[in-house]
Design an enzyme around this catalytic site. Structure first.
Site, PDB file in Angstrom:
ATOM      1  N   CYS A 157       0.806  -1.218   0.000  1.00 36.28           N
ATOM      2  CA  CYS A 157       0.000   0.000   0.000  1.00 36.28           C
ATOM      3  C   CYS A 157       0.839   1.268   0.000  1.00 36.28           C
ATOM      4  O   CYS A 157       0.313   2.361  -0.237  1.00 36.28           O
ATOM      5  CB  CYS A 157      -0.954  -0.010   1.184  1.00 36.28           C
ATOM      6  SG  CYS A 157      -2.020  -1.477   1.198  1.00 36.28           S
ATOM      7  N   HIS A 214      -2.816   6.622   2.543  1.00 41.29           N
ATOM      8  CA  HIS A 214      -3.290   5.330   2.051  1.00 41.29           C
ATOM      9  C   HIS A 214      -4.728   5.128   2.519  1.00 41.29           C
ATOM     10  O   HIS A 214      -5.069   5.387   3.672  1.00 41.29           O
ATOM     11  CB  HIS A 214      -2.394   4.213   2.578  1.00 41.29           C
ATOM     12  CG  HIS A 214      -2.998   2.862   2.483  1.00 41.29           C
ATOM     13  ND1 HIS A 214      -3.597   2.403   1.328  1.00 41.29           N
ATOM     14  CD2 HIS A 214      -3.124   1.858   3.399  1.00 41.29           C
ATOM     15  CE1 HIS A 214      -4.065   1.181   1.536  1.00 41.29           C
ATOM     16  NE2 HIS A 214      -3.796   0.829   2.776  1.00 41.29           N
ATOM     17  N   ASN A 267     -10.561  -0.129  -0.165  1.00 47.10           N
ATOM     18  CA  ASN A 267      -9.100  -0.066  -0.053  1.00 47.10           C
ATOM     19  C   ASN A 267      -8.509  -0.591  -1.360  1.00 47.10           C
ATOM     20  O   ASN A 267      -8.549  -1.790  -1.626  1.00 47.10           O
ATOM     21  CB  ASN A 267      -8.656  -0.911   1.141  1.00 47.10           C
ATOM     22  CG  ASN A 267      -7.147  -0.938   1.342  1.00 47.10           C
ATOM     23  OD1 ASN A 267      -6.389  -0.627   0.433  1.00 47.10           O
ATOM     24  ND2 ASN A 267      -6.722  -1.335   2.526  1.00 47.10           N
TER      25      ASN A 267
END
Length: 331
Positions: A113, A253, A283
Site C-alpha cells: 500500500c 493510504h 481499499n
C-alpha cells in the site's frame, strides 16, 4: 546536470462493476451496517475480465492525452503493484508494450500500500539526474483476484483501481514540486502477506506452482499505523521546518476511514484536510493515493503543500511532500 521535477498530468481509473456491502453479505457473514460502521466503506469496484495491466493502460492513455504527448516521448514506466499480471514479465513491461512506448525502460515496484510513494520517489531520482526526461508512475491493483471470499476480515475492505502521474524534468528551478521525503521499512512479514509460493518438499510429477490468498492481521495493522505513522509524518515535516498544521492537504493510504480519522486526531488536524476515496472505492492498496492525488489536481483552485503518506506490507511506509501551487490544471 540535476533538474527540477514536476508533475505534468494525473489520471485514475476504476472498473465499471460496482460491488455493494449487501452483495458481499450474500457471500459471507457480514452486513452493510457492520462494514460501514467499522470501515466507512459503502461500495467498491471489481475488475471483471480486466487485469492489472489493462487498468494501467487506461490510466497511461489518459496521462498521455492530458499531457499532449505520445508514448514514444516516455523514457521510463514504473508500475507499483502487489497484484501483477504475472511474476515475469513485469506488469510495467506489458504496459510499455500495450501503449507502444518503444523508447522507454520499465519495471515494477512491490511495496504494497506504500507502493505509489516508493515508485514516485524512485522515478523522481531518475528524472532529477538529467539522463531521462519523462516518466509514467502508475499504481494499480486487482485486489479482487487475490481475495479469499470466505475471509470476511479482509475481503470486505478491498477494491480494484489504478491511478498515476506523468512527471517531467525541468531546467527552471521554479518548477520544482518535490520538497521532502522519507521512506522506511520495519521488517515484519507476518502482519500482511499475499501470493506466497511454498518451496518444494519433494521432487514429484504432480508438483505444480500454487500461491496463497491475501491475508492481514487487522488489529496489528491498526496498532502499527497509530503508533508509527503520525510520528513518521511529524519527523518528516520537522526536517522541512514545518508542522502538520502547515499542510494544505494530506493524502493517506486509503486503508480504513476509521484509521484515517484516528491519524487526523493524533496529528490534531481536521478531517477536512484529509483526501479520501475509500467510501466508494474501498481499499485499493497502492492505487488509493494516486486516485486521491488526481482528485486534488482535477479540482479548480490550487493547493500548495500536499503530503502523500503510504503504509503497508513489509511493513513499508513512506511520505512525499509536494508543492502543487504551480500545477497547471487544464481541465
Amino acid at each position: 546536470m540535476k533538474k527540477a521535477v514536476k508533475i505534468i498530468a494525473s489520471a485514475h481509473y476504476v472498473p465499471e462493476h460496482i460491488v455493494t456491502n449487501d452483495d458481499l453479505s450474500q457471500l459471507m457473514e457480514t452486513s452493510d451496517e457492520w462494514i460501514q460502521t467499522h470501515t466507512g466503506i459503502k461500495t467498491r469496484h471489481f475488475a471483471i475480465g480486466e487485469n492489472t495491466s489493462d487498468m494501467c493502460v487506461k490510466v497511461a492513455d489518459k496521462l498521455l492525452s492530458e499531457a499532449q504527448l505520445s508514448a514514444t516521448d516516455l523514457d521510463l514506466i514504473i508500475v507499483a503493484t502487489i497484484t501483477p499480471d504475472s511474476l515475469t514479465p513485469s506488469t510495467a513491461a506489458r504496459v510499455q508494450q500495450k501503449v507502444g512506448a518503444a523508447k522507454a525502460f520499465s519495471f515494477d515496484v512491490s511495496a504494497a500500500c506504500a507502493g505509489f510513494v516508493f515508485a514516485l520517489s524512485t522515478a523522481e531520482k531518475f528524472i532529477r539526474n538529467g539522463n531521462y526526461k519523462r516518466a509514467l508512475v502508475i499504481a494499480a491493483e486487482t485486489n479482487s483476484k487475490m481475495m479469499d471470499f470466505k475471509d470476511r476480515t479482509s475481503t470486505v475492505f478491498f477494491g480494484d483501481g489504478a491511478g498515476g502521474v506523468l512527471i517531467e524534468g525541468s531546467q527552471d528551478s521554479a518548477d520544482e514540486m518535490f520538497i521532502a521525503e522519507k521512506l522506511e521499512t520495519r521488517a515484519d512479514a507476518e502482519v500482511i502477506h499475499s501470493g506466497r509460493i511454498p518451496p518444494l518438499d519433494r521432487v514429484a510429477a504432480e508438483n505444480y506452482p500454487s500461491i496463497d490468498a491475501f491475508y492481514q492481521d487487522g488489529h496489528a495493522v491498526f496498532d502499527f499505523v497509530t503508533a508509527v505513522i503520525p510520528e513518521h509524518i511529524e519527523k518528516l515535516l520537522h526536517s522541512a521546518y514545518l508542522t502538520p498544521q502547515n499542510l494544505d492537504l494530506l493524502i493517506p493510504h486509503q486503508a480504513n476511514l476509521r484509521l484515517i480519522e484516528r491519524i487526523a486526531k493524533q496529528l490534531r488536524l481536521p478531517l477536512s484536510k484529509f483526501v479520501t476515496n475509500i467510501e466508494n472505492n474501498g481499499n485499493t492498496s497502492s492505487a488509493g493515493i494516486p486516485i486521491g492525488l488526481d482528485m486534488v489536481l482535477k479540482q479548480h483552485g490550487q493547493h500548495k503543500l500536499v503530503l502523500l503518506t503510504g503504509f503497508g506490507a513489509g511493513l513499508a511506509y513512506g511520505s512525499i511532500l509536494l508543492d502543487l501551487s504551480h500545477f497547471r490544471n487544464e481541465g
